[in-house]
Design a protein around this motif. Structure first.
Motif, PDB file in Angstrom:
ATOM      1  N   ASN A   1       0.851  -1.184   0.000  1.00  0.00           N
ATOM      2  CA  ASN A   1       0.000   0.000   0.000  1.00  0.00           C
ATOM      3  C   ASN A   1       0.890   1.239   0.000  1.00  0.00           C
ATOM      4  OD1 ASN A   1      -1.873   2.017   0.361  1.00  0.00           O
ATOM      5  ND2 ASN A   1      -2.620   1.282   2.335  1.00  0.00           N
ATOM      6  N   TYR A   2       0.789   2.043  -1.032  1.00  0.00           N
ATOM      7  CA  TYR A   2       1.675   3.202  -1.186  1.00  0.00           C
ATOM      8  C   TYR A   2       1.541   4.184  -0.033  1.00  0.00           C
ATOM      9  CZ  TYR A   2       4.069   7.115  -3.450  1.00  0.00           C
ATOM     10  OH  TYR A   2       4.944   8.141  -3.748  1.00  0.00           O
ATOM     11  N   GLN A   3       0.351   4.312   0.528  1.00  0.00           N
ATOM     12  CA  GLN A   3       0.107   5.318   1.563  1.00  0.00           C
ATOM     13  C   GLN A   3       0.183   4.769   2.987  1.00  0.00           C
ATOM     14  OE1 GLN A   3      -0.211   8.489   2.021  1.00  0.00           O
ATOM     15  NE2 GLN A   3       0.168   9.015  -0.105  1.00  0.00           N
TER      16      GLN A   3
ATOM     17  N   LYS B   1      -1.065  -6.953  -0.940  1.00  0.00           N
ATOM     18  CA  LYS B   1      -1.909  -7.724  -1.835  1.00  0.00           C
ATOM     19  C   LYS B   1      -1.018  -8.756  -2.518  1.00  0.00           C
ATOM     20  CE  LYS B   1      -4.999  -5.465  -4.364  1.00  0.00           C
ATOM     21  NZ  LYS B   1      -5.613  -4.443  -5.244  1.00  0.00           N
ATOM     22  N   TYR B   2      -1.500  -9.984  -2.637  1.00  0.00           N
ATOM     23  CA  TYR B   2      -0.716 -11.055  -3.245  1.00  0.00           C
ATOM     24  C   TYR B   2      -1.285 -11.431  -4.605  1.00  0.00           C
ATOM     25  CZ  TYR B   2       1.289 -11.691   1.414  1.00  0.00           C
ATOM     26  OH  TYR B   2       1.925 -11.490   2.610  1.00  0.00           O
ATOM     27  N   TYR B   3      -0.389 -11.691  -5.529  1.00  0.00           N
ATOM     28  CA  TYR B   3      -0.769 -12.152  -6.865  1.00  0.00           C
ATOM     29  C   TYR B   3       0.107 -13.345  -7.243  1.00  0.00           C
ATOM     30  CZ  TYR B   3      -3.100  -7.633  -7.183  1.00  0.00           C
ATOM     31  OH  TYR B   3      -3.910  -6.549  -6.938  1.00  0.00           O
TER      32      TYR B   3
ATOM     33  N   GLU C   1       9.404  -3.184  -7.588  1.00  0.00           N
ATOM     34  CA  GLU C   1       9.598  -2.122  -6.597  1.00  0.00           C
ATOM     35  C   GLU C   1       8.852  -0.835  -6.944  1.00  0.00           C
ATOM     36  OE1 GLU C   1      12.743  -1.578  -9.747  1.00  0.00           O
ATOM     37  OE2 GLU C   1      11.755  -3.264  -8.735  1.00  0.00           O
ATOM     38  N   ASN C   2       8.249  -0.753  -8.112  1.00  0.00           N
ATOM     39  CA  ASN C   2       7.613   0.495  -8.556  1.00  0.00           C
ATOM     40  C   ASN C   2       6.098   0.409  -8.674  1.00  0.00           C
ATOM     41  OD1 ASN C   2      10.047   2.014  -8.882  1.00  0.00           O
ATOM     42  ND2 ASN C   2      10.462   0.827 -10.730  1.00  0.00           N
ATOM     43  N   VAL C   3       5.514  -0.727  -8.338  1.00  0.00           N
ATOM     44  CA  VAL C   3       4.064  -0.908  -8.474  1.00  0.00           C
ATOM     45  C   VAL C   3       3.450  -1.095  -7.088  1.00  0.00           C
ATOM     46  CG1 VAL C   3       2.214  -2.257  -9.532  1.00  0.00           C
ATOM     47  CG2 VAL C   3       4.409  -1.994 -10.732  1.00  0.00           C
ATOM     48  N   TYR C   4       2.379  -0.355  -6.803  1.00  0.00           N
ATOM     49  CA  TYR C   4       1.714  -0.378  -5.496  1.00  0.00           C
ATOM     50  C   TYR C   4       0.199  -0.477  -5.693  1.00  0.00           C
ATOM     51  CZ  TYR C   4       6.136   1.794  -3.976  1.00  0.00           C
ATOM     52  OH  TYR C   4       7.462   2.071  -3.743  1.00  0.00           O
ATOM     53  N   TYR C   5      -0.498  -0.700  -4.602  1.00  0.00           N
ATOM     54  CA  TYR C   5      -1.925  -0.385  -4.559  1.00  0.00           C
ATOM     55  C   TYR C   5      -2.078   0.817  -3.638  1.00  0.00           C
ATOM     56  CZ  TYR C   5      -2.683  -2.685   0.048  1.00  0.00           C
ATOM     57  OH  TYR C   5      -2.659  -3.032   1.381  1.00  0.00           O
ATOM     58  N   TYR C   6      -3.246   1.439  -3.650  1.00  0.00           N
ATOM     59  CA  TYR C   6      -3.461   2.649  -2.850  1.00  0.00           C
ATOM     60  C   TYR C   6      -4.706   2.472  -1.995  1.00  0.00           C
ATOM     61  CZ  TYR C   6      -3.787   7.631  -1.687  1.00  0.00           C
ATOM     62  OH  TYR C   6      -3.822   8.834  -1.018  1.00  0.00           O
ATOM     63  N   LYS C   7      -4.540   2.689  -0.699  1.00  0.00           N
ATOM     64  CA  LYS C   7      -5.691   2.596   0.201  1.00  0.00           C
ATOM     65  C   LYS C   7      -5.515   3.572   1.356  1.00  0.00           C
ATOM     66  CE  LYS C   7      -8.555  -0.690   2.773  1.00  0.00           C
ATOM     67  NZ  LYS C   7      -8.737  -2.102   3.198  1.00  0.00           N
ATOM     68  N   LYS C   8      -6.195   4.704   1.244  1.00  0.00           N
ATOM     69  CA  LYS C   8      -6.265   5.686   2.326  1.00  0.00           C
ATOM     70  C   LYS C   8      -7.394   6.653   1.969  1.00  0.00           C
ATOM     71  CE  LYS C   8      -3.684   9.048   5.057  1.00  0.00           C
ATOM     72  NZ  LYS C   8      -2.418   9.802   5.222  1.00  0.00           N
TER      73      LYS C   8
ATOM     74  N   VAL D   1      -9.517   6.245   0.085  1.00  0.00           N
ATOM     75  CA  VAL D   1      -9.942   5.831  -1.235  1.00  0.00           C
ATOM     76  C   VAL D   1      -9.129   4.586  -1.608  1.00  0.00           C
ATOM     77  CG1 VAL D   1      -8.244   7.345  -2.350  1.00  0.00           C
ATOM     78  CG2 VAL D   1     -10.214   6.548  -3.641  1.00  0.00           C
ATOM     79  N   GLU D   2      -9.725   3.690  -2.398  1.00  0.00           N
ATOM     80  CA  GLU D   2      -9.031   2.470  -2.800  1.00  0.00           C
ATOM     81  C   GLU D   2      -8.856   2.440  -4.314  1.00  0.00           C
ATOM     82  OE1 GLU D   2     -10.433  -1.232  -1.241  1.00  0.00           O
ATOM     83  OE2 GLU D   2     -11.167  -0.319   0.618  1.00  0.00           O
ATOM     84  N   VAL D   3      -7.625   2.238  -4.737  1.00  0.00           N
ATOM     85  CA  VAL D   3      -7.307   2.109  -6.161  1.00  0.00           C
ATOM     86  C   VAL D   3      -6.434   0.875  -6.327  1.00  0.00           C
ATOM     87  CG1 VAL D   3      -6.132   3.156  -8.138  1.00  0.00           C
ATOM     88  CG2 VAL D   3      -7.518   4.577  -6.606  1.00  0.00           C
ATOM     89  N   ASP D   4      -6.740   0.080  -7.332  1.00  0.00           N
ATOM     90  CA  ASP D   4      -6.079  -1.220  -7.480  1.00  0.00           C
ATOM     91  C   ASP D   4      -4.576  -1.104  -7.673  1.00  0.00           C
ATOM     92  OD1 ASP D   4      -8.502  -2.613  -7.248  1.00  0.00           O
ATOM     93  OD2 ASP D   4      -8.935  -2.375  -9.380  1.00  0.00           O
ATOM     94  N   PHE D   5      -4.150  -0.179  -8.545  1.00  0.00           N
ATOM     95  CA  PHE D   5      -2.719  -0.063  -8.829  1.00  0.00           C
ATOM     96  C   PHE D   5      -2.326   1.401  -8.954  1.00  0.00           C
ATOM     97  CE2 PHE D   5      -4.060  -4.074 -10.914  1.00  0.00           C
ATOM     98  CZ  PHE D   5      -3.304  -4.958 -10.142  1.00  0.00           C
TER      99      PHE D   5
END
Length: 432
Positions: free
Chosen positions: A296-298, A309-311, A345-352, A354-358
């Protein structure tokens, strides 16, 4: 190890790589640079070595200068780090050449102490291409052990572009306006999502093998990873716990899941286990490249690490664990494509709030994934609202919603949002 046996292996494997028919990948390995290629089993690392060796020969290199060894060959089972120098000795004795060999060392991590040999090769100006199936080989620690002398590169199963190429399909942007071409792309895309993109599996498809045979292949790949790269490599005797973790991760694709929640889920099955053991097991699974995680970036540092999140590294493997797979496959395949393009190392999800997948901050790019968004008012409002809110936090944010097969450019509250089908995104048409 006896020299005579090593020489025999070297000669046998030289004949092997020359004879193999290689489907050229969109991965460039430059000449005169040492590489460490790492990825999940069967992702095509060996074939990438074959591709490079054949390329060098086509450009005039004497094939005698190439030394190829696969350390999963049972004839090399007794080899230790003390035997490494025999490789160089055998080369000179077999060829009588004065020029240094170019070394291709497949699954070198099978031999303890391989790092010192690899670094010595680079220090002594040998060119070496090394492969392995352990994500630790990509770490900063490993880079330090190798003295920064190797380019570290992740090898994924086929991208969709490579998958089309392997199916002898060429495409242009105009193909999306041709009913026949679009239908063919849709068919291959569905196949790509369902069975994944292991290069060898594509060969099976072209040979006309049944769907069951392809599933059997995927099960075999998973079993080899599960037993060889997770249980045996890490001396684990609680195989059922690993299976439960993987099952829960598959069911939780698209949603963050914490270490504590996973631990409680395992305990609910009657297995007594501590959170520290679960963390270790997850690390072992990640080291095998079976899964990867996005933070989570935030989030605060502790939450970044503990609630990712796991993939799965391949949707074919994911589909061994789940039944209702369409939406999960869609988000999982986009996650794979993003880390392929931009790096783990450059891909995140966002949750604060608001939720955004990537979120890819370095590219000012935000992505939502939804199987269908234009035909469902509630989904439309939810996905648009999230991107609009995030765009208010970040200036010049490019916003995309990736769908199964919907396309439109809309403007919401002054924010331009591109709705596009996954096929176009996977083919890189979002970057045109």
């Amino acid at each position: 190890m006896e020299k005579s046996l090593l020489k025999s292996v070297m000669m046998d494997l030289q004949k092997e790589f020359i004879a193999i028919d290689v489907n050229e990948r969109n991965i460039v390995l430059e000449d005169y640079i040492c590489y460490c290629l790492v990825g999940v089993r069967r992702s095509g690392k060996s074939y990438l070595l074959y591709q490079k060796m054949q390329e060098l020969i086509d450009h005039g290199l004497d094939k005698k200068r190439i030394v190829y060894l696969n350390f999963e060959d049972e004839r090399l089972a007794e080899m230790t780090y003390k035997d490494f120098n025999l490789i160089i000795e055998c080369y000179y004795e077999l060829t009588g050449l004065k020029d240094k060999p170019i070394l291709f060392l497949d699954e070198l991590q099978q031999i303890d102490g391989w790092e010192r040999f690899a670094r010595r090769l680079a220090d002594q100006k040998y060119i070496a291409y090394i492969t392995g199936s352990n994500s630790k080989m990509l770490s900063y620690e490993m880079s330090g052990k190798l003295g920064g002398r190797y380019v570290l590169k992740t090898v994924f199963p086929y991208s969709f572009k490579e998958y089309l190429k392997g199916n002898n399909v060429q495409f242009t942007q105009n193909d999306f306006y041709s009913t026949e071409s679009r239908a063919q792309l849709r068919y291959l895309y569905s196949d790509y999502l369902t069975y994944g993109a292991f290069p060898e599996l594509l060969t099976f498809k072209l040979l006309g093998l049944s769907e069951q045979k392809r599933r059997d292949y995927l099960q075999n790949v998973y079993t080899n990873i599960y037993i060889g790269d997770i249980l045996v490599r890490n001396n684990i005797n609680q195989g059922m716990t690993i299976k439960i973790i993987l099952k829960k991760m598959a069911e939780s694709v698209m949603q963050p899941i914490s270490y504590r929640k996973l631990t409680n889920l395992i305990k609910s099955t009657g297995i007594q286990i501590g959170i520290s053991t679960v963390i270790n097991y997850i690390d072992y699974i990640k080291e095998s490249f079976l899964i990867f995680s996005l933070e989570n970036y935030q989030a605060k540092l502790i939450d970044k690490v503990s609630e990712p999140k796991y993939y799965f590294i391949d949707t074919g493997l994911l589909n061994l664990f789940i039944n209702d797979y369409h939406t999960k496959d869609l988000e999982n395949i986009i996650a794979i494509e993003l880390v392929r393009r931009y790096g783990f190392e450059n891909v995140y999800y966002y949750k604060k709030n608001v939720e955004v997948d990537f979120l890819i901050p370095s590219e000012s790019l935000a992505i939502q994934v939804s199987f269908s968004v234009l035909n469902n008012e509630e989904t439309y409002k939810r996905e648009m609202r999230s991107l609009v809110k995030l765009a208010n936090y970040y200036e010049h944010l490019k916003c995309i919603i990736i769908t199964d097969d919907e396309e439109k450019v809309v403007e919401e509250s002054g924010v331009e949002i591109t709705v596009m089908p996954a096929i176009k995104f996977l083919l890189g048409l979002d970057e045109l």
